[in-house]
Design a protein around this motif. Structure first.
Motif, PDB file in Angstrom:
ATOM      1  N   SER A  79     -13.796  12.112  15.997  1.00  0.00           N
ATOM      2  CA  SER A  79     -13.153  10.819  16.216  1.00  0.00           C
ATOM      3  C   SER A  79     -13.942   9.697  15.551  1.00  0.00           C
ATOM      4  O   SER A  79     -13.369   8.804  14.907  1.00  0.00           O
ATOM      5  N   GLN A 132     -12.792   7.396  12.187  1.00  0.00           N
ATOM      6  CA  GLN A 132     -12.882   5.936  12.118  1.00  0.00           C
ATOM      7  C   GLN A 132     -13.591   5.496  10.835  1.00  0.00           C
ATOM      8  O   GLN A 132     -13.150   4.565  10.151  1.00  0.00           O
ATOM      9  N   GLU A 183      -2.978   8.485  16.367  1.00  0.00           N
ATOM     10  CA  GLU A 183      -3.124   9.556  17.350  1.00  0.00           C
ATOM     11  C   GLU A 183      -3.094  10.892  16.626  1.00  0.00           C
ATOM     12  O   GLU A 183      -2.057  11.314  16.137  1.00  0.00           O
ATOM     13  N   LEU A 207      -7.382  16.035  17.850  1.00  0.00           N
ATOM     14  CA  LEU A 207      -8.294  15.432  18.829  1.00  0.00           C
ATOM     15  C   LEU A 207      -7.674  15.420  20.222  1.00  0.00           C
ATOM     16  O   LEU A 207      -8.352  15.706  21.218  1.00  0.00           O
ATOM     17  N   GLU A 208      -6.389  15.107  20.284  1.00  0.00           N
ATOM     18  CA  GLU A 208      -5.705  15.051  21.580  1.00  0.00           C
ATOM     19  C   GLU A 208      -5.714  16.400  22.282  1.00  0.00           C
ATOM     20  O   GLU A 208      -6.082  16.511  23.462  1.00  0.00           O
ATOM     21  N   GLU A 252      -9.258  17.580  23.293  1.00  0.00           N
ATOM     22  CA  GLU A 252      -9.717  16.879  24.495  1.00  0.00           C
ATOM     23  C   GLU A 252      -9.083  17.483  25.743  1.00  0.00           C
ATOM     24  O   GLU A 252      -9.748  17.695  26.766  1.00  0.00           O
ATOM     25  N   ARG A 254     -12.448  11.974  23.279  1.00  0.00           N
ATOM     26  CA  ARG A 254     -12.223  11.484  21.905  1.00  0.00           C
ATOM     27  C   ARG A 254     -12.306   9.968  21.795  1.00  0.00           C
ATOM     28  O   ARG A 254     -12.367   9.425  20.705  1.00  0.00           O
ATOM     29  N   ASP A 255     -12.327   9.259  22.928  1.00  0.00           N
ATOM     30  CA  ASP A 255     -12.303   7.799  22.934  1.00  0.00           C
ATOM     31  C   ASP A 255     -13.669   7.257  22.518  1.00  0.00           C
ATOM     32  O   ASP A 255     -14.658   7.424  23.241  1.00  0.00           O
TER      33      ASP A 255
END
Length: 367
Positions: A320, A324, A341, A345-346, A349, A356-357
């Motif tokens: 993640s 960025q 999204e 990653l979703e 997690e 992932r945040d």
């Protein structure tokens, strides 16, 4: 109910997926959830390793050479050990594996000095060089990237550390595979199943469903360390720690790389295999070179370099964070950003591979 998602064929994983991973994925992919009843389900958590932390250790390098990599790796591992109150040390099996990335070729591969620095850190913790091995997907790519000497030398080591190539077929076992109904042959692509998988089968369709897993990392090591490189990916968004540990770590995975619906599921479910997670200790990545567009095929025009090494036990947070960074460079150069999204990653997690945040990240600067 017939399950329409890929499931790894092992008792532990079936039990784990039935309780945890498929609960989340079926809601998203199928729209229905099998009901879970009975007190006997409560013990399923016993097979699941604890979730990783949100810590990412960062070391700023002055030079991309062995001396500076050695100091960086040693300092970060020391901090990791202190934060976890646990040493990286030799256990009952007395072996450790290093999963390198070389699939994009020599322009975008795990830096050789970083690998040597990790080997030296492991030697300090009691491992001899003959108790460490390097593993990668392709013998040709490993050789091109400097991890194997020229064929004329008839050697299979990197500075006296044995190198294993998964495409040799020697490091898979017919009882350890990930099973997915995604076909290896379709109108979009056509895969030679015999080349993709090391085991013969009377039923080619049955063989085409199977992706064999790297047995040395499942059963032969006290732990293994993931050493990925980063680029964007046209299907998954980001090619990094999660990919290097899963689709670049198994046979017959080409079929997923053209499937936006199935590839994120395959990555998450492979990464969630308890036997793989139990030994997957760390992820260490150098930002000596990473690519922000056109990946995973190497293109020097779209690569950047930052003087940092990152270490984390959380591959989702690491991916993640790098997504960025990749987006920052895409934006600066007039390219569309990666999807906000990303399913890779979703889903990862949801299966407990890490948060992932980025807002939850605990960034620890080692120098």
């Amino acid at each position: 109910m017939t399950k329409t998602f890929p499931i790894f064929f092992s008792i532990k994983l079936r039990r784990y997926l039935r309780f945890e991973s498929l609960f989340g994925l079926v809601v998203l992919l199928v729209g229905t959830v099998e009901s879970l009843r009975g007190q006997d389900q409560l013990d399923l958590f016993a097979d699941v390793p604890p979730p990783p932390s949100n810590r990412i250790f960062e070391y700023e390098l002055k030079e991309f050479d062995l001396a500076h990599y050695t100091v960086a790796v040693e300092d970060m591992i020391n901090l990791f050990e202190q934060a976890n109150d646990k040493k990286l040390e030799k256990g009952a099996k007395g072996r450790v594996g290093l999963k390198v990335y070389s699939d994009s070729g020599p322009g975008l591969s795990t830096p050789e000095p970083l690998v040597e620095a990790v080997v030296r850190a492991l030697e300090k913790r009691g491992f001899a060089r003959n108790e460490i091995f390097i593993i990668g997907m392709s013998a040709i790519k490993l050789r091109d990237s400097g991890f194997l000497p020229p064929l004329s030398k008839r050697a299979y080591d990197f500075h006296q550390v044995f190198v294993r190539s998964l495409d040799s077929g020697q490091y898979y076992h017919e009882k350890w595979f990930y099973d997915s109904p995604l076909p290896a042959k379709s109108a979009k692509y056509w895969i030679n199943v015999a080349q993709e998988n090391p085991f013969p089968a009377k039923d080619e369709d049955e063989l085409a469903r199977k992706s064999y897993l790297p047995v040395p990392l499942l059963h032969e090591v006290d732990f293994w360390i993931n050493l990925p490189c980063y680029s964007d990916h046209p299907v998954l968004g980001v090619n990094g720690a999660l990919m290097n540990a899963t689709l670049w770590n198994a046979s017959n995975t080409t079929r997923f790389l053209n499937s936006p619906a199935n590839a994120p599921v395959a990555v998450a479910e492979m990464g969630a295999i308890p036997e793989l997670r139990e030994t997957w200790q760390l992820n260490i990545v150098s930002l000596e070179r990473y690519q922000y567009i056109g990946g995973p095929i190497f293109n020097s025009l779209y690569t950047v370099s930052e003087p940092y090494v990152l270490l984390s036990d959380n591959p989702v947070m690491l991916d993640s964070l790098m997504a960025q960074r990749i987006n920052n460079h895409r934006s600066k150069n007039g390219f569309a950003p990666l999807p906000e999204e990303m399913k890779i990653l979703e889903f990862s997690e949801q299966l407990g591979l890490g948060d992932r945040d980025i807002a939850l990240m605990d960034l620890i600067r080692a120098n």
